[in-house]
Design a protein around this motif. Structure first.
Motif, PDB file in Angstrom:
ATOM      1  N   LYS A  93       0.812  -1.220   0.000  1.00  0.00           N
ATOM      2  CA  LYS A  93       0.000   0.000   0.000  1.00  0.00           C
ATOM      3  C   LYS A  93       0.841   1.263   0.000  1.00  0.00           C
ATOM      4  CE  LYS A  93      -3.059  -1.889   3.175  1.00  0.00           C
ATOM      5  NZ  LYS A  93      -4.200  -1.864   4.093  1.00  0.00           N
ATOM      6  N   TYR A 118      12.119 -13.392  -1.669  1.00  0.00           N
ATOM      7  CA  TYR A 118      10.861 -14.136  -1.811  1.00  0.00           C
ATOM      8  C   TYR A 118       9.643 -13.345  -1.352  1.00  0.00           C
ATOM      9  CZ  TYR A 118      11.891 -15.133   3.114  1.00  0.00           C
ATOM     10  OH  TYR A 118      12.192 -15.037   4.444  1.00  0.00           O
ATOM     11  N   PHE A 120       8.035 -11.120  -2.870  1.00  0.00           N
ATOM     12  CA  PHE A 120       7.043 -10.937  -3.918  1.00  0.00           C
ATOM     13  C   PHE A 120       6.173 -12.167  -4.099  1.00  0.00           C
ATOM     14  CE2 PHE A 120       8.896  -7.012  -4.699  1.00  0.00           C
ATOM     15  CZ  PHE A 120      10.275  -7.134  -4.822  1.00  0.00           C
ATOM     16  N   GLY A 121       6.571 -13.288  -3.502  1.00  0.00           N
ATOM     17  CA  GLY A 121       5.733 -14.483  -3.582  1.00  0.00           C
ATOM     18  C   GLY A 121       4.403 -14.299  -2.865  1.00  0.00           C
ATOM     19  N   CYS A 122       4.358 -13.419  -1.866  1.00  0.00           N
ATOM     20  CA  CYS A 122       3.133 -13.160  -1.122  1.00  0.00           C
ATOM     21  C   CYS A 122       2.643 -11.724  -1.319  1.00  0.00           C
ATOM     22  CB  CYS A 122       3.326 -13.386   0.372  1.00  0.00           C
ATOM     23  SG  CYS A 122       3.656 -15.088   0.809  1.00  0.00           S
ATOM     24  N   HIS A 123       3.535 -10.766  -1.175  1.00  0.00           N
ATOM     25  CA  HIS A 123       3.108  -9.362  -1.241  1.00  0.00           C
ATOM     26  C   HIS A 123       2.799  -8.975  -2.671  1.00  0.00           C
ATOM     27  CE1 HIS A 123       3.824  -8.272   2.933  1.00  0.00           C
ATOM     28  NE2 HIS A 123       4.798  -9.151   2.900  1.00  0.00           N
ATOM     29  N   ASN A 124       1.595  -8.396  -2.835  1.00  0.00           N
ATOM     30  CA  ASN A 124       1.101  -8.138  -4.187  1.00  0.00           C
ATOM     31  C   ASN A 124       1.828  -6.989  -4.835  1.00  0.00           C
ATOM     32  OD1 ASN A 124      -0.995 -10.085  -4.067  1.00  0.00           O
ATOM     33  ND2 ASN A 124      -2.079  -8.727  -2.671  1.00  0.00           N
TER      34      ASN A 124
END
Lengths: 132, 396, 267
Positions: A93, A118, A120-124
């Motif tokens: 955000k 890693y 970016f594997g979860c955070h959009n």
């Protein structure tokens, strides 16, 4: 020396493997050999970043890890930077609000340094959402 | 001393080569699992622990069982075990390593395993399990290194090794008790929530572990010049008999409490194991094979003539090992989840990748056992003619 | 190598080990102490009467008399899944669910009753994570990746979870799901304001902690058109949840286990 044939062959193989990253990149002409060129946000809203450029380059992971612990484990979501400006402690955000293009910004330095965070594997990432 | 492992006949190298092949296949499967996620196994939202944790639970018992030869030899001066203590300790080290590998293979985020040490959680039994297993590994590595290198140099081991060896005895009991606590402290799983789980674990460990040791001793007697001694084998037979009696007794105790009280939450798990529920019968044949094997082994053990006949005793140890492997591995961990917290029966069966990884880890353990036994036997053979002062002649 | 060099190297190694250990221990000791202590705080009758009762303890009341789940309503489930990027794998083996519906006798296993009143016989009960007061999952987590916040919510730290699934084994309610594979392709519509998860971590309902911190009610509570879900501070005698519990008979799931579940069902 004894067994000089075996030893010298072994040494050559070892040195070859040890320096493999260098000559592999040379041969493949990978992006890693090009210096990163970051495309910064055009800043029409005169928004400032959380901290200065030098600090961000050196410490953005420390800032993000502090944010992570504060938000997830301590329930605090507001961050006051050096200039007493308030930010919400969120990678997606806050950071990605301005730095909207991952491949032109984040990936430039990450690819050059050969790191693959890693996060970016979860955070959009906004870019990825557009592609969906 | 490792150079002893590099000298061997064709059979030795062929065996190591086969094991290496299985290890490589297992490693390749593990890369698949890392790429796809643990969904490549047969585990599901309801049965969230499968054969990885089942193998871990079983092998912790094997690791602990070294104490069954160490205790008589070092605490009670039972000389007949002089040749087998090193074999027991060299069985413990690969077993603990196998345990750690099985847990590692079961983790969803294995690269974060260091978090257990960075954020120690004193109220979590899993933390203590990691601590006690690591400690046991370090203890056994020190003990084997010091005693074996002393024997290699034909001198007595240093005096300070004795308290460390004595420490390994309660520590061995503790590793398997802590592993039992992992299960027996969970209020939400009535199948595991029983005080007798830790004693059951120990009794089955002390039957299966020494059985494996006997199997190894008899194989070594056939393939090499190593002879553990008839007294050692006979005494191990007695120990296994008592342990197996305790093991079967404990299982029967569990079955009585469950069925006599008739509480559905408790009975349903045993029903699933021995009769199946609503046509879900995957584990039923396995459990009955395990039960029949234990009864046959009990008869063979309690008859001295049959127990003292090495050919029959080899067979007995084999079926004990298999029976307990089924009971502890398949019948304990997986059944804790079936029926689920909602009373549904959702079954589990391992996939090929899971089996391949498990086989790879077992092969790795056997690989280490082979190498360690080669080293131990080579050293013992080269110094067997020399008289060395026993470290155990000090009174308890 | 002569004895002098051997001794020096041994001492150097020992010194390096000692310095490294001291660094780790001193930096972790502070955070470790507070985390260990705070995870065990829980409500007892004594603490409720003392000053600490002023603390917030969040809880939820599910009014099964108003809930219309048996008509096929899934508004609470859908809003939660959308808000939190819960994936839909299309099969039960790898499924991830934060809220779902269970038949009454499955949700309340200790309330066996062949002659249940008609309204409850075919009722599909929405079940969540109970965010227990004495959570067994928090007790067993080896890394404190799941922990209890001060306001009572049992949180997940997806950065720290190692995926050992001990918490899933410990939960008596089956509330937790594991990401058996990468969930990203299976999310219908990504909510950009909430992260997705990666494979290999456990997840569950967290009472919408991120919405509560911004003053919003949980997504399911907001979405329920029958107003069957009520959320609030159970330590506040004037809150809506306390009023409902005062005037109506409530049951909880498996209360006899001592977990202190904080979801109350009005039957």
């Amino acid at each position: 020396m004894y067994d000089s044939g075996k030893i010298i062959t072994g040494l050559i193989i070892f040195v070859g493997l040890f320096t493999a990253p260098v000559w592999y990149n040379l041969i493949e002409g990978k992006a890693a050999m090009n210096k990163p060129s970051l495309s910064l946000p055009n800043n029409e809203n005169q928004n400032e970043c959380v901290a200065g450029t030098e600090t961000m380059i050196a410490d953005h992971m420390i800032i993000l890890n502090t944010w992570r612990n504060d938000v997830v484990r301590n329930g605090k979501r507001n961050y006051y930077n050096q200039n007493h400006k308030i930010f919400e402690m969120s990678l997606t955000k806050t950071c990605f609000n301005c730095h909207t293009n991952k491949s032109h910004f984040c990936d430039q330095c990450h690819n050059y340094a050969g790191v693959n965070p890693y996060c970016f594997g979860c955070h959009n990432v906004p870019q990825n959402l557009e592609n969906k | 001393m490792f150079e002893y492992a590099l000298k061997g006949n064709k059979r030795y190298w062929a065996w190591l080569l086969i094991l290496t092949g299985i290890i490589a296949a297992g490693f390749y499967s593990y890369l698949h699992q890392l790429n796809y996620g643990l969904g490549i196994t047969g585990m599901s939202r309801n049965v969230s622990w499968g054969i990885y944790i089942a193998q871990f639970t079983f092998i912790v018992g094997i690791a602990a069982s070294a104490v069954m030869v160490v205790l008589p030899y070092y605490l009670h001066n039972y000389k007949a075990f002089s040749k087998t203590t090193i074999l027991g300790e060299f069985l413990a080290i690969p077993s603990v390593i196998m345990c750690m590998l099985f847990v590692f293979a079961d983790l969803g985020q294995p690269s974060r395993v260091v978090n257990i040490f960075l954020y120690p959680t004193l109220h979590s039994i899993m933390f203590w399990d990691v601590v006690s297993l690591s400690g046991y590994l370090i203890l056994n590595v020190i003990i084997t290194r010091v005693t074996l290198s002393a024997e290699h140099n034909s001198i007595a081991p240093p005096k300070w090794i004795r308290p460390i060896i004595i420490l390994s005895i309660p520590w061995a009991i503790s590793i398997h008790t802590v592993t039992a606590f992992l299960f027996s402290g969970l209020a939400g799983r009535p199948f595991w929530l029983t005080a007798i789980l830790a004693p059951r674990f120990l009794a089955s460990a002390f039957s299966a572990g020494p059985s494996l040791l006997v199997i190894f001793c008899l194989i070594l007697k056939r393939l090499t010049s190593f002879d553990a001694g008839e007294n050692a084998i006979k005494k191990l037979g007695v120990i296994i008999t008592y342990a197996m009696c305790a093991n079967i007794f404990f299982i029967l105790m569990e079955i009585f409490t469950a069925f006599y009280s008739g509480i559905p939450d408790h009975v349903s798990h045993f029903q699933y194991l021995y009769t199946g529920i609503d046509g879900n019968v995957k584990l039923v044949p396995w459990m009955w094979v395990s039960a029949i094997f234990s009864i046959i082994s009990l008869i063979l053990l309690l008859t001295p003539k049959l127990r003292n006949n090495n050919k029959i005793f080899f067979f007995t140890c084999l079926i004990i090992f298999l029976s307990i492997w089924i009971d502890k591995g398949l019948g304990l961990v997986i059944t804790g989840f079936i029926p689920t917290a909602f009373g549904k029966v959702i079954e589990y069966s391992p996939t090929f990748t899971e089996l391949s990884i498990s086989a790879g880890i077992w092969a790795f353990g056997l690989f280490l056992i082979t190498i360690f036994y080669k080293i131990a036997l080579s050293i013992k053979n080269s110094t067997s003619s020399v008289m060395i002062k026993e470290v155990t002649t000090v009174n308890v | 190598m002569n004895k002098g060099r051997r001794k020096f190297i041994k001492l150097a190694g020992l010194a390096a080990f000692g310095i490294a250990t001291e660094q780790i221990v001193s930096s972790k000791a502070q955070s470790k102490a507070t985390e260990i202590i705070s995870n065990r705080g829980r409500q007892t009758k004594k603490s409720l009467n003392s000053a600490s009762a002023a603390k917030v303890r969040l809880a939820m009341v599910v009014d099964l008399r108003k809930c219309v789940s048996q008509n096929g309503c899934t508004k609470c489930i859908d809003s939660c899944n959308k808000e939190h990027n819960v994936p839909d794998f299309g099969e039960t083996k790898d499924e991830v669910k934060w809220i779902w519906k269970e038949p009454y006798e499955g949700a309340f296993m200790d309330q066996e009753n062949l002659y249940m009143k008609d309204q409850l016989k075919d009722k599909m009960v929405p079940v969540f994570c109970n965010n227990c007061d004495n959570p067994p999952c928090v007790e067993v987590c080896p890394t404190q990746a799941t922990y209890k916040r001060d306001d009572g919510i049992v949180m997940m730290d997806w950065h720290r979870c190692i995926g050992c699934r001990y918490c899933m084994a410990a939960c008596p309610y089956g509330s937790r799901s594991f990401n058996w594979r990468d969930p990203r392709q299976f999310i219908k519509e990504v909510n950009p304001n909430f992260p997705t998860r990666t494979k290999g971590v456990v997840e569950k309902c967290e009472f919408c902690a991120e919405r509560i911190d911004n003053g919003l009610p949980p997504a399911c509570v907001e979405a329920c058109s029958a107003k069957a879900l009520v959320f609030g501070n159970i330590n506040d005698p004037d809150s809506e949840v306390r009023k409902l519990l005062k005037d109506n008979f409530s049951v909880r799931r498996k209360p006899g286990l001592g977990t202190g579940p904080e979801i109350y069902y009005l039957v």
